[in-house]
Design an enzyme around this catalytic site. Sequence first.
Site, PDB file in Angstrom:
ATOM      1  N   SER A 101       0.996  -1.195   0.094  1.00 11.30           N
ATOM      2  CA  SER A 101       0.337   0.156  -0.332  1.00 11.30           C
ATOM      3  C   SER A 101       0.486   1.276  -0.208  1.00 11.30           C
ATOM      4  O   SER A 101       1.753   1.138   0.675  1.00 11.30           O
ATOM      5  CB  SER A 101      -0.928   0.016   1.548  1.00 11.30           C
ATOM      6  OG  SER A 101      -1.469   1.284   1.372  1.00 11.30           O
ATOM      7  N   TYR A 104      -1.845   5.642  -4.154  1.00 10.75           N
ATOM      8  CA  TYR A 104      -3.054   6.818  -3.720  1.00 10.75           C
ATOM      9  C   TYR A 104      -2.414   7.502  -4.983  1.00 10.75           C
ATOM     10  O   TYR A 104      -1.944   8.436  -4.155  1.00 10.75           O
ATOM     11  CB  TYR A 104      -3.236   6.770  -2.702  1.00 10.75           C
ATOM     12  CG  TYR A 104      -4.469   5.370  -2.004  1.00 10.75           C
ATOM     13  CD1 TYR A 104      -5.515   5.499  -2.434  1.00 10.75           C
ATOM     14  CD2 TYR A 104      -4.055   5.236  -0.528  1.00 10.75           C
ATOM     15  CE1 TYR A 104      -6.154   4.772  -1.686  1.00 10.75           C
ATOM     16  CE2 TYR A 104      -4.834   3.933  -0.400  1.00 10.75           C
ATOM     17  CZ  TYR A 104      -5.925   3.559  -0.920  1.00 10.75           C
ATOM     18  OH  TYR A 104      -6.645   3.371  -0.077  1.00 10.75           O
ATOM     19  N   THR A 129      -6.209   2.665  -6.848  1.00 10.00           N
ATOM     20  CA  THR A 129      -7.384   2.600  -6.004  1.00 10.00           C
ATOM     21  C   THR A 129      -7.867   4.135  -7.407  1.00 10.00           C
ATOM     22  O   THR A 129      -7.735   4.974  -7.029  1.00 10.00           O
ATOM     23  CB  THR A 129      -7.177   2.681  -5.151  1.00 10.00           C
ATOM     24  OG1 THR A 129      -6.371   1.524  -5.008  1.00 10.00           O
ATOM     25  CG2 THR A 129      -8.784   2.964  -4.119  1.00 10.00           C
ATOM     26  N   LYS A 137      -7.550  -0.953  -9.492  1.00 11.66           N
ATOM     27  CA  LYS A 137      -8.362  -1.463  -8.303  1.00 11.66           C
ATOM     28  C   LYS A 137      -9.884  -0.113  -7.771  1.00 11.66           C
ATOM     29  O   LYS A 137      -9.846   0.952  -7.424  1.00 11.66           O
ATOM     30  CB  LYS A 137      -7.348  -1.541  -7.353  1.00 11.66           C
ATOM     31  CG  LYS A 137      -8.338  -2.252  -5.692  1.00 11.66           C
ATOM     32  CD  LYS A 137      -7.309  -1.853  -5.083  1.00 11.66           C
ATOM     33  CE  LYS A 137      -7.792  -2.830  -3.993  1.00 11.66           C
ATOM     34  NZ  LYS A 137      -8.567  -2.349  -2.956  1.00 11.66           N
ATOM     35  N   HIS A 188     -13.627  -2.267  -2.058  1.00  9.97           N
ATOM     36  CA  HIS A 188     -13.052  -2.454  -1.332  1.00  9.97           C
ATOM     37  C   HIS A 188     -12.684  -2.724   0.548  1.00  9.97           C
ATOM     38  O   HIS A 188     -13.238  -1.803   1.591  1.00  9.97           O
ATOM     39  CB  HIS A 188     -13.334   0.224  -1.095  1.00  9.97           C
ATOM     40  CG  HIS A 188     -11.240  -0.185  -0.075  1.00  9.97           C
ATOM     41  ND1 HIS A 188     -10.499   1.123  -1.247  1.00  9.97           N
ATOM     42  CD2 HIS A 188     -11.015   0.718   0.889  1.00  9.97           C
ATOM     43  CE1 HIS A 188      -9.598   1.400  -0.668  1.00  9.97           C
ATOM     44  NE2 HIS A 188      -9.593   0.867   1.123  1.00  9.97           N
TER      45      HIS A 188
END
Length: 366
Positions: A123, A147, A173, A239, A263
């Site tokens: 992440s 992100y 994402t 995603k 999510h």
Amino acid sequence: MPHTYNILNHIPADVACLDDYSRYAREHLPDSFWHYINGAGADGISKQRNRQCFADIVLKPLVLSGVQLPDTTCSLFSQQPFKEHHSQPFMLAPVAYQKLCHPDGEIATAQAASAQDVAMVLSTLSSQPLKDVAAFKGAAAQWFQLYIQVEPSATFDLIKKAELAGYSALVITVDALINGLRNAEQRSGFCLPEHISAINIADYQQPTAQSLAQCLAQAPSWQTIKEIKAQTKLPIILKGILSVADALKAQQLGVAGIVVSNHGGRVLDTVASPIEQIAAIRHAVGDDFTLLLDSGIRRGSDIFKALALGANSVLIGRPLMYSLASAGPLGVAHMIRILKDELAFTMAMCGCNNLAEITQDCLQNK
């Protein structure tokens, strides 16, 4: 003040499935940490639906099939030079702040993934530097989840760091422009301890709390994805897609694949479960486009069902954190082993020698 970790140095004898680890995690984690990890958006209806939809899918066993040990190897991305070979059709999802569960955080997870030869996705909100986690890569792939940052220069800098560290794909994402209405997390008063942070974005200026209008004004768009695609040679996976329309837009844009995901029910509540949507999306995009799925997978049979309906692979999220909090990297490795064994068992009972033989014919009324 760092909190005290309460991690076992062995596998509890009564852990037989992934849900057993959630019970231990509940006992071991501080209350607010538990509600952050286990919590969902609003009333948690989508989170519950994710599980119920898997339960509602009925398998069709095939007896006397002669299947020996099933072959679980799979390939992702049909186009060269991106094509990857994986030992299993599942990988560890990008979960933020893994130091909440273990002092080594994402490094402990990388050790477990390497030991079990399973890929992982790191992440953006990792609590360990992306370069340090990459140092523990084994034979299996490591991908980086992105992100998109407010400042394009910060986004491109993150991508460059991931490329240099050896991550082989970029997972962007797209379904979390703002945090969900996580009421259980709010009630528990969750906040990150001082010793845990999103270390990979610490050098970039982060905006303070903003209004919804300000957040939406800065939100990325399809044009943003085009700009990122022009800046990297890594395959891009989007995603957080739940509709056929968005899946087709992604395919037309030329990305390498998508993750059909809600999510884990953590953002917008009362949306469809990904397992409800995957068959229609597969039909729309054709056989060669890479589709992954997450949200609600707790059994090897869930993986089997996702593959039967059109997924190439799946991502495992919350169980990663449950097992990490309970027994550290040993727990994560054990969790992976359970899924491997359950998947192989389900394939054998349904007469499938390999993943190509897992089709909708293996399901009742599909």
